[in-house]
Design an enzyme around this catalytic site. Sequence first.
Site, PDB file in Angstrom:
ATOM      1  N   GLU A  65      -7.013  -2.122  -3.946  1.00 48.19           N
ATOM      2  CA  GLU A  65      -8.390  -2.660  -4.015  1.00 48.19           C
ATOM      3  C   GLU A  65      -9.330  -1.704  -4.741  1.00 48.19           C
ATOM      4  O   GLU A  65     -10.110  -2.096  -5.590  1.00 48.19           O
ATOM      5  CB  GLU A  65      -8.928  -2.911  -2.592  1.00 48.19           C
ATOM      6  CG  GLU A  65      -8.477  -4.232  -2.004  1.00 48.19           C
ATOM      7  CD  GLU A  65      -7.043  -4.203  -1.534  1.00 48.19           C
ATOM      8  OE1 GLU A  65      -6.475  -3.100  -1.435  1.00 48.19           O
ATOM      9  OE2 GLU A  65      -6.493  -5.288  -1.272  1.00 48.19           O
ATOM     10  N   HIS A 134      -7.762  -8.340  10.456  1.00 48.48           N
ATOM     11  CA  HIS A 134      -7.842  -9.385   9.427  1.00 48.48           C
ATOM     12  C   HIS A 134      -8.829 -10.478   9.756  1.00 48.48           C
ATOM     13  O   HIS A 134      -8.736 -11.571   9.220  1.00 48.48           O
ATOM     14  CB  HIS A 134      -6.453 -10.020   9.235  1.00 48.48           C
ATOM     15  CG  HIS A 134      -5.442  -9.071   8.661  1.00 48.48           C
ATOM     16  ND1 HIS A 134      -4.852  -8.100   9.412  1.00 48.48           N
ATOM     17  CD2 HIS A 134      -4.927  -8.951   7.412  1.00 48.48           C
ATOM     18  CE1 HIS A 134      -4.003  -7.406   8.648  1.00 48.48           C
ATOM     19  NE2 HIS A 134      -4.038  -7.901   7.425  1.00 48.48           N
TER      20      HIS A 134
END
Lengths: 332, 405, 84
Positions: A65, A134
């Site tokens: 990322e 998550h």
Amino acid sequence: MTQITEQTITYRQAVREAMSEALIKDDRVFLMGEDVGRYGGCFNVSEGLLEEFGEERIIDTPLSESGFTGCGIGAAVVGMRPIIEIMTVNFSLLAADQIINTAAILQYMSGGQFNVPVVIRMATGGGKQLGAQHSRSLEGWYAHIPGLKILTPATIDDARGMLWPALEDPDPVLIFENTTLYNSEGILTGNEGEVDIQKAKVRREGNDVSILTYGIGLQKSLKAAEELSKEGIEAEVVDLRVLRPLDNETIFSSVSKTGRAVIVDEGWKSGGISAEISARITEELLYYLDNPVERICGMDVPAPYARHLEQASLPQPETIVKTIKKMGGLHG
Amino acid sequence: MGKFTMPSLGSQMIEAKLIQWHVKPGDTVKKGDIIGEIDTEKGLIDIEVFEDGTITDLVAKEGEVIPVGSVMAVIGEEGEADKAEMKTTEASEKKMQKVREDDKQKSETKKSIAEKKELPSQRIKASPLARRVATDLNIDIRKVEGSGEAGTIHRKDVEEYARQRVADETFEKEADMAEHLSKVEKKSMRQSIAAAMSKSNKEIPHYYLETDIDMKATVKWLTNENKNRSVNERLLPPMLLIKAVANTLAEVPQLNGFWTDEAMHIEEGIHVGFAISLRQGGLVIPAILNADMKSLDEIRSDFVDMVTRAREGHLRSREMSSATVTITSLGERGADKVYGVIYPPQVALIGFGKITDRPRAVDGSIGIRPMLSTVLAGDHRATDGHTGSRFLEKLNNQLQQPETL
Amino acid sequence: MSTEIDTVVSKHLHRIAPEADLDQLNSDDDLGTTLDIDSMDFYNMMVGISEELQIDIPEEEYGQLRTLKSINKFLSSQKERDEG
């Protein structure tokens, strides 16, 4: 804007079409992210785009990322208009330094020499038993950072229409798409014309209480409003749409009318965007309030895995109804 | 002859409180007698006189704090006045005054300090919006009852209070009006009644129809019904008559309305006026509105309320002017029949007499029944005898089936 | 005590007929004819007395209570019954 005829589509399709249109209209636009190309996107949003636009416009990135976000920021600085897709807001934490320490302040720190016209799309939200790492909703957290614009499209029209003005914006714009919304269907009216990325919108009018919300909160709030209507309480539901900068005018106009405010936010309660909105309301409208401002938010816990616990930790229509009914001074 | 002063009972003593006197003016005292008790730092001490004599004046009052040396009492020979002593007494009296004033000031200062300490302990719980609305509407928020948690006052509570206040003010205005009207009427009531009577007689061609209504069924039903009611829910005959008349008018509406502009205007609402005499003399005719749509119990409570207020002079003006038809009942006063005079612009007046036992043919033989003489006065311009007869017949039917009222 | 009953009855009677001279009243006088009291007045008076003394007045008795004597007698006996 191109003419769009009325049709029923999913939120997912709306986002896809928005990207399609942008890729067609502007050569500088490209999409980059994990699994956006061959896989068609983790949530299927970019399905078919690789076939249509080719490898140079739809880029599958390595699993990093920080790396690809930094790359996209760099591309934006030199004149491209990248759409960076970070799989979920949870993973964006790995790119936080790029977003917060570079994208947000480069223009400021360079004395205006460089601006960063990057759009970062992220899936957000919980409720799917994906566990504590998550399931976060961090849009409110990002809204704390000066230099960023935070968008939270909740309707089909906004999902379709907010991308283009975000791309045109010369500064970093973060678009948060709640995963539960991807499957939701609705009519794309196209009547909105040029969708703005500055104002909140009143989705349902009412005189008794203002429910201020965004993202997945909108559906839940509208459902709650329907329930309340049966008991003679008419709630006004305001879709905030933009968390930074907040549309004070619409918020204040609604709350000064109703005298009551309830903020529905999936993010954690303590120190969230709900607190910011509550503070602004009290600062501006104390003498218009018939009740303290209420906040219905995610509980201050890491997201539970067990379904019933996870659901209990998130705002639900029943909670909204219950909270409002308890507010004193309602005639209902 | 002497003045009795506050003794000094120690070098430090400056004053003491007189707890009580043991003597009163006129008492004879001898040297050494105890005439009172004082409270000093050293405790309660009896005070004694040092001469014989008669108590002429007790200067000091029980409970007073008196400085040492001040005159507390005057002792003289019986009847003897000592002018010189009086002067001194006056001086000490002044001293006493000052002492009294000082004490007063001291206690007042204490009080105000105490008050200051008692800072606002009573905070009114009201939302900021409620307070603002109260200010805008000029309402003292302390008077508003709060509907919220712990009595919190919300906007709607203030608005409700405001509405009520307007209603009360309106009511007060109306009540004042009614009272004013009734006052005016008392004076000129006779005149206005007379005027109405002559007008009525002059302008309205009256026709009269009379009948006797067998009240046995009604009286029986009434007696039975009242057995099950406490005294304050009692039904009285006038209440039934009002309902019966109202029901009948629903079937014969031509008698319910006004003759104006050369034509009959039948009214939809049946508002039955009832003539009520006042003790001071005079007549008022308030109406029970929509009597046909009300239950007997509603008529009962309306009637009781109206008669009470009529006699207290608290009728509302709109009650006095709404009747579409009038009933007059002089039965209790002893009259058997009443040939009434219609109150224009109404077109009918029903007069009820006294319920008396009279012989009547029942099922082929003579029986004694309670009969009520009923006289319908009608305006011949609006209706004729045919309509009037129908009315009386139907009225009779109503009263034969009182349970259906 | 019967004097309590007397007081209450006089009070309500006075309320109904304020101008009446109650001292001139004989205990056997029919209140209706003597003081010009009609059925509504009676009703109001009885309700007032009934509520104040907490004594109910049943239908059978109601019609008989036309004189001070009969009223007092009825109320006293009711009270004794209640207290007994």
